[in-house]
Design a protein around this motif. Structure first.
Motif, short mmCIF file in Angstrom:
data_model
loop_
_atom_site.label_atom_id
_atom_site.label_comp_id
_atom_site.label_asym_id
_atom_site.label_seq_id
_atom_site.Cartn_x
_atom_site.Cartn_y
_atom_site.Cartn_z
N HIS A 239 0.82 -1.21 0.00
CA HIS A 239 0.00 0.00 0.00
C HIS A 239 0.85 1.26 0.00
CE1 HIS A 239 -4.37 -1.22 1.17
NE2 HIS A 239 -4.03 -1.59 -0.04
N HIS A 240 2.03 1.20 0.58
CA HIS A 240 2.93 2.36 0.52
C HIS A 240 3.30 2.65 -0.94
CE1 HIS A 240 3.30 0.91 4.65
NE2 HIS A 240 3.74 2.10 4.99
N ALA A 241 3.64 1.58 -1.67
CA ALA A 241 4.02 1.75 -3.07
C ALA A 241 2.83 2.21 -3.91
CB ALA A 241 4.59 0.44 -3.62
N LEU A 242 1.65 1.64 -3.63
CA LEU A 242 0.46 2.01 -4.39
C LEU A 242 0.10 3.48 -4.22
CD1 LEU A 242 -1.80 -1.11 -3.72
CD2 LEU A 242 -0.96 -0.37 -5.96
N LEU A 243 0.16 3.96 -2.98
CA LEU A 243 -0.21 5.36 -2.74
C LEU A 243 0.78 6.32 -3.37
CD1 LEU A 243 -2.21 7.28 -1.54
CD2 LEU A 243 -1.02 7.13 0.65
N MET A 244 2.07 6.00 -3.30
CA MET A 244 3.06 6.87 -3.94
C MET A 244 2.89 6.88 -5.46
SD MET A 244 4.88 8.45 -1.67
CE MET A 244 3.26 8.60 -0.89
N HIS A 245 2.58 5.71 -6.01
CA HIS A 245 2.34 5.64 -7.45
C HIS A 245 1.12 6.47 -7.82
CE1 HIS A 245 2.42 3.62 -11.44
NE2 HIS A 245 1.10 3.86 -11.38
N ALA A 246 0.06 6.37 -7.00
CA ALA A 246 -1.16 7.13 -7.27
C ALA A 246 -0.90 8.63 -7.23
CB ALA A 246 -2.24 6.75 -6.26
N ALA A 247 -0.19 9.09 -6.19
CA ALA A 247 0.09 10.52 -6.06
C ALA A 247 0.88 11.02 -7.27
CB ALA A 247 0.85 10.79 -4.77
N ASP A 248 1.87 10.25 -7.69
CA ASP A 248 2.68 10.65 -8.84
C ASP A 248 1.84 10.67 -10.11
OD1 ASP A 248 5.39 11.12 -10.14
OD2 ASP A 248 4.77 9.29 -11.16
N HIS A 249 1.05 9.64 -10.30
CA HIS A 249 0.23 9.55 -11.52
C HIS A 249 -0.76 10.70 -11.61
CE1 HIS A 249 -2.40 8.03 -14.65
NE2 HIS A 249 -3.42 8.20 -13.82
N PHE A 250 -1.49 10.96 -10.52
CA PHE A 250 -2.51 12.00 -10.57
C PHE A 250 -1.90 13.39 -10.69
CE2 PHE A 250 -5.18 8.72 -8.23
CZ PHE A 250 -5.92 8.40 -9.36
N ALA A 251 -0.73 13.59 -10.09
CA ALA A 251 -0.04 14.87 -10.26
C ALA A 251 0.35 15.08 -11.72
CB ALA A 251 1.19 14.93 -9.36
N ARG A 252 0.82 14.02 -12.37
CA ARG A 252 1.19 14.12 -13.79
C ARG A 252 -0.03 14.38 -14.67
NH1 ARG A 252 6.33 12.13 -15.12
NH2 ARG A 252 7.47 11.24 -13.34
N GLN A 253 -1.20 13.96 -14.20
CA GLN A 253 -2.43 14.20 -14.93
C GLN A 253 -2.97 15.61 -14.72
OE1 GLN A 253 -4.10 11.92 -17.07
NE2 GLN A 253 -2.09 10.95 -16.89
N GLY A 254 -2.29 16.39 -13.87
CA GLY A 254 -2.70 17.77 -13.63
C GLY A 254 -3.69 17.95 -12.50
N LEU A 255 -3.96 16.88 -11.73
CA LEU A 255 -4.84 17.03 -10.58
C LEU A 255 -4.10 17.75 -9.46
CD1 LEU A 255 -6.70 13.59 -10.46
CD2 LEU A 255 -7.15 15.61 -11.85
N THR A 256 -4.85 18.38 -8.58
CA THR A 256 -4.22 19.20 -7.55
C THR A 256 -4.33 18.63 -6.14
OG1 THR A 256 -6.25 20.51 -7.27
CG2 THR A 256 -4.62 21.30 -8.88
N ARG A 257 -5.26 17.65 -5.95
CA ARG A 257 -5.46 17.14 -4.60
C ARG A 257 -5.86 15.67 -4.64
NH1 ARG A 257 -9.56 20.51 -2.31
NH2 ARG A 257 -11.18 18.93 -2.52
N LEU A 258 -5.34 14.92 -3.67
CA LEU A 258 -5.74 13.53 -3.49
C LEU A 258 -6.41 13.42 -2.13
CD1 LEU A 258 -5.78 10.60 -4.36
CD2 LEU A 258 -3.41 10.36 -3.58
#
Length: 256
Positions: free
Chosen positions: A200-219
């Motif tokens: 889950h540590h790896a999944l959350l870091m991957h999610a944060a990176d992916h959504f930031a690259r998509q231009g989202l501003t908040r998780l």
């Protein structure tokens, strides 16, 4: 441009509610974003709303409010607080994430591979089944799975599943609902192998990176409940997320 609304106030969420037969509509309250209102048993209520004008709120049809932020606006509009605020954990995707040292260490130790998919009704039924089982075991409730299906039917690319695997076998997964410019963490599951691998540590870091690259501003990681789910709360807080209080639940007083 749609502002950074909570999931419950986003137009796609409202459309999903309507798809499931809910009596829902939007109203304007004193200069705020349109408020998503649900009417049930003759009572109008709204979740995660932010209102600044007590007079407009007083003249609205709302009877129950789950507020987004603490404020005296609701009391001034004739409401009484009936539940104290929950707290939510949020990651700012516009700034570098700063996990706590022990959390970061667990993340770096993880050896899982991560697969990124758009939610598929059949392909990801195993995750919904696992989530249903853990809800029974741990005695908690989340958003009904019917809402996930409805949301995906309306906006197919906005329900995302990240799966951690070892030897091509799923050991953990997370499901997110995107309501740009925000993504909300909705389901998390892990087995024994996933826990040992800090998946889950790896999944959350991957999610944060992916959504930031998509231009989202908040998780939005949802509630941080240190009393009833302390382990999950520690996980969210350890990621470097900011924890803030919501505004509590308010009931309109008779004749107010």
């Amino acid at each position: 441009m749609i502002p950074a609304l909570p999931l419950q106030q986003h137009p796609t969420f409202g459309a999903a509610l309507k798809r499931l037969g809910a009596d829902t509509h939007q109203i304007d309250i004193g200069g705020t974003s349109p408020v998503q209102v649900i009417r049930r048993f003759g009572i109008s209520f709204a979740t995660r709303i932010r209102v600044h004008d007590p007079q407009s709120l007083r003249h609205s049809p709302l009877r129950i409010i789950n507020a987004e932020t603490p404020a005296e606006t609701y009391r001034q509009a004739g409401f009484r607080q009936i539940m104290t605020p929950a707290h939510v954990a949020e990651i700012d995707l516009t700034a570098p994430l700063q996990p706590h040292p022990k959390w970061r260490h667990s993340w770096h130790k993880s050896t899982v591979k991560i697969r990124h998919d758009i939610f598929h009704t059949t392909q990801h039924q195993w995750l919904l089944n696992a989530d249903r089982a853990q809800q029974r075991t741990k005695r908690y409730r989340t958003l009904p799975h019917a809402m996930i299906h409805a949301y995906a039917a309306i906006s197919p690319t906005d329900v995302i599943v990240l799966t951690a695997t070892q030897s091509n076998t799923p050991v953990a997964a997370m499901l997110f609902m995107v309501h740009a410019p925000v993504a909300t963490y909705q389901i998390g599951w892990t087995g024994d192998a996933g826990r040992k691998a800090h998946a889950h540590h790896a999944l959350l870091m991957h999610a944060a990176d992916h959504f930031a690259r998509q231009g989202l501003t908040r998780l939005d990681l949802g509630t941080a409940d240190t009393e009833n789910m302390p382990g999950l709360a520690r996980f969210k807080i350890g990621s470097g997320a900011t924890v803030r209080p919501l505004g509590g639940t308010w009931l309109r007083l008779p004749f107010a």
